[in-house]
Write a protein that holds these residues in place. Structure first.
Motif, short mmCIF file in Angstrom:
data_model
loop_
_atom_site.label_atom_id
_atom_site.label_comp_id
_atom_site.label_asym_id
_atom_site.label_seq_id
_atom_site.Cartn_x
_atom_site.Cartn_y
_atom_site.Cartn_z
N VAL A 66 0.85 -1.18 0.00
CA VAL A 66 0.00 0.00 0.00
C VAL A 66 0.90 1.24 0.00
N SER A 67 0.49 2.24 -0.76
CA SER A 67 1.28 3.45 -0.89
C SER A 67 1.56 4.10 0.47
N GLU A 68 2.76 4.61 0.61
CA GLU A 68 3.14 5.28 1.85
C GLU A 68 2.40 6.60 2.04
N ASN A 69 1.79 7.11 0.99
CA ASN A 69 1.02 8.35 1.08
C ASN A 69 -0.40 8.12 1.61
N GLU A 70 -0.75 6.86 1.81
CA GLU A 70 -2.08 6.52 2.29
C GLU A 70 -2.08 6.42 3.81
N ASN A 71 -3.00 7.14 4.46
CA ASN A 71 -3.05 7.17 5.93
C ASN A 71 -3.99 6.12 6.51
N SER A 72 -4.98 5.68 5.74
CA SER A 72 -5.97 4.75 6.28
C SER A 72 -5.46 3.32 6.35
N TYR A 73 -4.46 3.01 5.52
CA TYR A 73 -3.91 1.65 5.47
C TYR A 73 -2.40 1.72 5.55
#
Length: 203
Positions: free
Chosen positions: A112-119
């Motif tokens: 999952v992308s490191e820019n994603e906060n939910s996952y």
């Protein structure tokens, strides 16, 4: 979140040990490695694409991929790594990054992308490798050699054509003394056509 605990019997006594007081599965994801990795190499670039399975659509849109490739005979420790800017399961390698005539091996992993906060996830295992080789292009020396070869062929071809026309005109003048002028222009036209065709081949 979830509360995860570990229970066990130690020295005849049941005990409970807290492992994660607040466990959130969204923050502990590990995906399956990409599959079906394929390549298409040309003289200008190499296209690599793959697929991911068992991944929900809402995660597939926020995936991050890392490509690793190397010369086939080398170790993975010296491989080149590329973190791809897009969530699309594909990448292109420019021919300038590849050596002509050398086989390469490539593999991909995802998270999952490191820019994603939910996952949040860790990298998956590496995919199976694919082998490719940059298509060769004619070198300058080869092009010059082909041009010179055609030039060398043009000289005897032209001489032979002229010789044929000479004898053909001579025989025609003997057989048709009444109209020698009409025969020669026709043969000259044929010779001009041969010259034009030959020059077109040289180009």
């Amino acid at each position: 979140g979830y509360r995860v605990s570990l229970q066990g019997t130690f020295f005849g006594r049941n005990d409970t040990y807290m492992t994660f007081p607040e466990y959130n599965p969204r923050k502990h994801i590990k995906l399956d490695p990409p599959m079906n990795i394929q390549t298409n190499a040309t003289a200008s670039k190499c296209q690599i694409w793959w697929s991911v399975e068992n991944v929900p659509w809402y995660l597939a849109e926020i995936l991050q991929y890392e490509l690793q490739y190397k010369e086939y005979s080398m170790s993975w420790e010296v491989a080149l790594n590329k973190t791809l800017p897009s969530s699309l399961p594909q990448v292109e390698i420019e021919a300038t990054e590849l050596r002509s005539g050398i086989a390469y091996a490539a593999r991909v992993r995802c998270k999952v992308s490191e820019n994603e906060n939910s996952y949040h996830s860790q990298w998956s295992e590496w995919s199976q490798t694919t082998v490719f080789q940059r298509a060769g292009v004619p070198t300058v020396s080869e092009k010059i050699l082909n041009t010179k070869t055609m030039q060398y062929l043009f000289i005897p071809l032209s001489f032979g054509t002229l010789l044929y026309l000479f004898w053909s005109c001579k025989l025609s003048s003997r057989r048709q003394k009444a109209s020698p002028v009409l025969t020669f222009p026709h043969q000259l036209l044929s010779f001009s056509h041969s010259i034009v065709c030959t020059m077109g081949i040289l180009r």
